[in-house]
Design a protein around this motif. Structure first.
Motif, mmCIF file in Angstrom:
data_model
loop_
_atom_site.group_PDB
_atom_site.id
_atom_site.type_symbol
_atom_site.label_atom_id
_atom_site.label_comp_id
_atom_site.label_asym_id
_atom_site.label_seq_id
_atom_site.Cartn_x
_atom_site.Cartn_y
_atom_site.Cartn_z
ATOM 1 N N ALA A 184 1.159 -30.131 -14.195
ATOM 2 C CA ALA A 184 1.731 -29.082 -13.353
ATOM 3 C C ALA A 184 1.074 -27.734 -13.621
ATOM 4 C CB ALA A 184 3.235 -28.985 -13.601
ATOM 5 N N ASP A 185 0.618 -27.510 -14.860
ATOM 6 C CA ASP A 185 -0.014 -26.234 -15.231
ATOM 7 C C ASP A 185 -1.246 -26.530 -16.078
ATOM 8 O OD1 ASP A 185 -0.771 -23.736 -15.982
ATOM 9 O OD2 ASP A 185 1.008 -23.303 -17.187
ATOM 10 N N PRO A 186 -2.421 -26.704 -15.459
ATOM 11 C CA PRO A 186 -3.637 -27.082 -16.191
ATOM 12 C C PRO A 186 -4.030 -26.086 -17.275
ATOM 13 C CG PRO A 186 -3.954 -27.359 -13.833
ATOM 14 C CD PRO A 186 -2.663 -26.629 -14.009
ATOM 15 N N ALA A 187 -3.486 -24.887 -17.241
ATOM 16 C CA ALA A 187 -3.796 -23.926 -18.302
ATOM 17 C C ALA A 187 -3.382 -24.481 -19.666
ATOM 18 C CB ALA A 187 -3.083 -22.602 -18.037
ATOM 19 N N ARG A 188 -2.430 -25.421 -19.653
ATOM 20 C CA ARG A 188 -1.984 -26.015 -20.905
ATOM 21 C C ARG A 188 -3.042 -26.941 -21.499
ATOM 22 N NH1 ARG A 188 3.847 -25.673 -21.207
ATOM 23 N NH2 ARG A 188 4.714 -24.926 -19.244
ATOM 24 N N THR A 189 -4.087 -27.225 -20.731
ATOM 25 C CA THR A 189 -5.140 -28.096 -21.245
ATOM 26 C C THR A 189 -5.772 -27.505 -22.493
ATOM 27 O OG1 THR A 189 -5.591 -28.660 -18.939
ATOM 28 C CG2 THR A 189 -7.170 -29.444 -20.561
ATOM 29 N N GLY A 190 -5.726 -26.202 -22.587
ATOM 30 C CA GLY A 190 -6.286 -25.545 -23.763
ATOM 31 C C GLY A 190 -5.410 -25.675 -24.987
ATOM 32 N N ARG A 191 -4.190 -26.170 -24.833
ATOM 33 C CA ARG A 191 -3.307 -26.328 -25.971
ATOM 34 C C ARG A 191 -3.535 -27.695 -26.615
ATOM 35 N NH1 ARG A 191 2.413 -24.044 -23.453
ATOM 36 N NH2 ARG A 191 1.576 -22.059 -22.678
ATOM 37 N N ARG A 192 -3.693 -27.667 -27.916
ATOM 38 C CA ARG A 192 -4.118 -28.865 -28.630
ATOM 39 C C ARG A 192 -3.133 -30.021 -28.462
ATOM 40 N NH1 ARG A 192 -6.700 -28.728 -34.660
ATOM 41 N NH2 ARG A 192 -7.433 -30.890 -34.687
ATOM 42 N N ARG A 193 -1.824 -29.768 -28.543
ATOM 43 C CA ARG A 193 -0.819 -30.840 -28.438
ATOM 44 C C ARG A 193 -0.936 -31.577 -27.113
ATOM 45 N NH1 ARG A 193 5.058 -29.327 -28.952
ATOM 46 N NH2 ARG A 193 5.297 -31.604 -28.950
ATOM 47 N N HIS A 194 -1.099 -30.804 -26.034
ATOM 48 C CA HIS A 194 -1.195 -31.417 -24.712
ATOM 49 C C HIS A 194 -2.475 -32.239 -24.578
ATOM 50 C CE1 HIS A 194 1.842 -28.307 -24.088
ATOM 51 N NE2 HIS A 194 2.223 -28.964 -22.994
ATOM 52 N N GLN A 195 -3.585 -31.705 -25.085
ATOM 53 C CA GLN A 195 -4.841 -32.444 -25.028
ATOM 54 C C GLN A 195 -4.759 -33.747 -25.820
ATOM 55 O OE1 GLN A 195 -7.922 -29.758 -26.384
ATOM 56 N NE2 GLN A 195 -8.607 -29.407 -24.296
ATOM 57 N N GLU A 196 -4.218 -33.677 -27.025
ATOM 58 C CA GLU A 196 -4.123 -34.864 -27.863
ATOM 59 C C GLU A 196 -3.214 -35.920 -27.238
ATOM 60 O OE1 GLU A 196 -5.855 -35.833 -30.511
ATOM 61 O OE2 GLU A 196 -7.037 -34.042 -30.062
ATOM 62 N N LEU A 197 -2.159 -35.469 -26.579
ATOM 63 C CA LEU A 197 -1.252 -36.421 -25.940
ATOM 64 C C LEU A 197 -1.962 -37.180 -24.821
ATOM 65 C CD1 LEU A 197 1.581 -37.611 -25.702
ATOM 66 C CD2 LEU A 197 2.146 -35.742 -24.108
ATOM 67 N N LEU A 198 -2.705 -36.462 -23.985
ATOM 68 C CA LEU A 198 -3.425 -37.131 -22.901
ATOM 69 C C LEU A 198 -4.500 -38.059 -23.466
ATOM 70 C CD1 LEU A 198 -3.927 -37.642 -19.953
ATOM 71 C CD2 LEU A 198 -5.289 -35.537 -19.841
ATOM 72 N N ARG A 199 -5.180 -37.637 -24.528
ATOM 73 C CA ARG A 199 -6.169 -38.512 -25.163
ATOM 74 C C ARG A 199 -5.499 -39.789 -25.677
ATOM 75 N NH1 ARG A 199 -8.452 -33.565 -27.384
ATOM 76 N NH2 ARG A 199 -10.465 -33.159 -26.356
ATOM 77 N N THR A 200 -4.299 -39.647 -26.242
ATOM 78 C CA THR A 200 -3.566 -40.817 -26.727
ATOM 79 C C THR A 200 -3.247 -41.765 -25.580
ATOM 80 O OG1 THR A 200 -2.595 -39.579 -28.561
ATOM 81 C CG2 THR A 200 -1.449 -41.581 -27.865
ATOM 82 N N TYR A 201 -2.796 -41.225 -24.469
ATOM 83 C CA TYR A 201 -2.477 -42.055 -23.299
ATOM 84 C C TYR A 201 -3.726 -42.787 -22.801
ATOM 85 C CZ TYR A 201 2.404 -40.908 -22.271
ATOM 86 O OH TYR A 201 3.777 -40.834 -22.294
#
Length: 406
Positions: free
Chosen positions: A305-322
């Motif tokens: 919903a807010d791609p700016a969060r892509t720069g946040r490590r937790r969000h990036q790691e979660l998507l990588r995990t998925y």
């Protein structure tokens, strides 16, 4: 006798069975050679445990599984390599050996003996198997009608409808029916792919899953939910209770006796710890992948919903995990990309550091690279369909198949 079944224009069934004994011995010796030691020995040691004790039957089962089904690093099987290296094999022999890569594992009821063979009903897939042994009828000495066998079967492809026992074979008398039924139920639940060898069970499984999904959507208001773990558990428990009550009420004669029948006593549903400790859980009941649960799915939705969060490590790691985990199918990523088409490209461009990435063009290829296991076989229903025979045995109402009614 085995000669009663014969392939058209090819060797007799008797010849194939006799030849199968020779080839199986050579195949096992091939698998136990030094070239495969790095893969087979760790499997045997793991099964033996710290005490380094492994009974003969279990060792045979492990070796048989390794020979026929174990995937080597290049994706090949031991039996496949054996066939590839044996230029002396006839076409019928090659066909038979390669057919062994798809054995039938099951718990079988002995319906009757038929010459050198036994006719078995697989309690898992509800199919009958005309079964031989490559050591002859002596393998079935002590096996009686109404008893049970736990084993694997492999096809004799050139002689349609004929099967061979492969690996260890455990026999249980009919008096063990209740224990056998429980073991079969657990096997069918843990490995539903064994059930769906039967096309009729596959069709029935899809029908039941469609019905369950429709009931879920009606009860929960949609097929995708994002909730805190405690709320998700409460909702699912309420849903399962409503489904069980509806099933009880639909039984013949139940309406007239409804006041005297207590409500179903269901065990409480609870998430495992890794899900229960999440901030949110995604609950998705898909028409193909069935009902699944996803940890921190709300955080992933926030990312799309807010791609700016892509720069946040937790969000990036979660998507990588998925993307990385084999326990997570492509479904949640597909859902999020479809729900946020205007931002999906930005999310993946930042995550993958590929400025030219376009989800509509590259998304499916990305999922196939990261999750090849998901695409290796046709989708199956997410529910096991238990046969009437197994249901009766589990309820203590089995009797002997074919016996006169009393």
């Amino acid at each position: 006798m085995a000669d009663a079944v014969q392939s058209v224009g090819g060797p007799s069934l008797t010849d194939l069975i006799e030849r199968s004994a020779e080839l199986k011995g050579e195949l096992v010796a091939f698998a136990q050679s030094a070239r495969f030691d790095r893969w087979l020995t760790p499997l045997l040691l793991a099964a033996a445990g710290p005490a380094r004790q492994l009974d003969e039957g279990e060792a045979i089962r492990i070796t048989d599984h390794f020979v026929l089904r174990y995937r080597l690093p290049d994706g090949s099987t031991v039996v496949g390599r054996f066939v590839a290296g044996r230029k002396d094999l006839t076409a019928a022999e090659r066909e038979m050996l390669l057919g062994w890569r798809d054995p039938v594992e099951g718990i079988f009821e002995v319906l009757r003996k038929d010459g050198d063979a036994v006719v078995l009903l697989n309690l898992i897939d509800d199919l009958e198997y005309h079964t031989y042994s490559n050591v002859g009828r002596t393998a079935f000495r002590g096996v009686s009608e109404g008893g049970f066998l736990h084993t694997c079967l492999v096809p004799v492809h050139s002689a349609g409808g004929a099967w061979l026992v492969s690996g260890a074979m455990s026999y249980y008398p009919g008096s063990r029916a209740a224990d056998i039924a429980q073991a079969a139920l657990e096997l069918a639940t843990d490995r539903p792919e064994l059930v769906f060898r039967n096309p009729r069970k596959t069709e029935e499984g899809w029908r039941r899953m469609r019905e369950d999904r429709a009931a879920f959507v009606e009860f929960c208001g949609g097929d995708e939910l994002i909730l805190p773990p405690a709320e998700a558990e409460d909702l699912l428990n309420a849903y399962y209770r409503a489904r069980q009550e509806a099933a009880v009420a639909a039984q013949p004669g139940r309406r007239a006796r409804r006041r005297r029948v207590p409500g179903p006593d269901l065990p409480s549903f609870a998430f495992p710890r890794e899900l229960a400790e999440s901030d949110t859980i995604g609950v998705i009941h898909d028409q193909v992948d069935g009902l699944n649960f996803y940890a921190d799915y709300g955080m992933l939705q926030d990312l799309f919903a807010d791609p700016a969060r892509t720069g946040r490590r937790r969000h990036q790691e979660l998507l990588r995990t998925y993307l990385r985990e084999e326990t997570i199918a492509p479904l949640p990523i597909r859902r999020l990309a479809a729900a946020h088409p205007e931002t999906a490209d930005v999310v993946f461009r930042k995550l993958l550091r590929k400025p030219g990435f376009v989800w509509s063009e590259h998304g499916e290829a990305l999922l196939r690279r990261r999750k090849p296991w998901y695409y290796e076989s046709e989708p199956r229903p997410g529910v096991s369909v238990i046969s009437d025979r197994l249901s009766k045995l589990a309820a203590g109402r089995g009797g002997r198949l074919g016996a006169p009614a009393r």
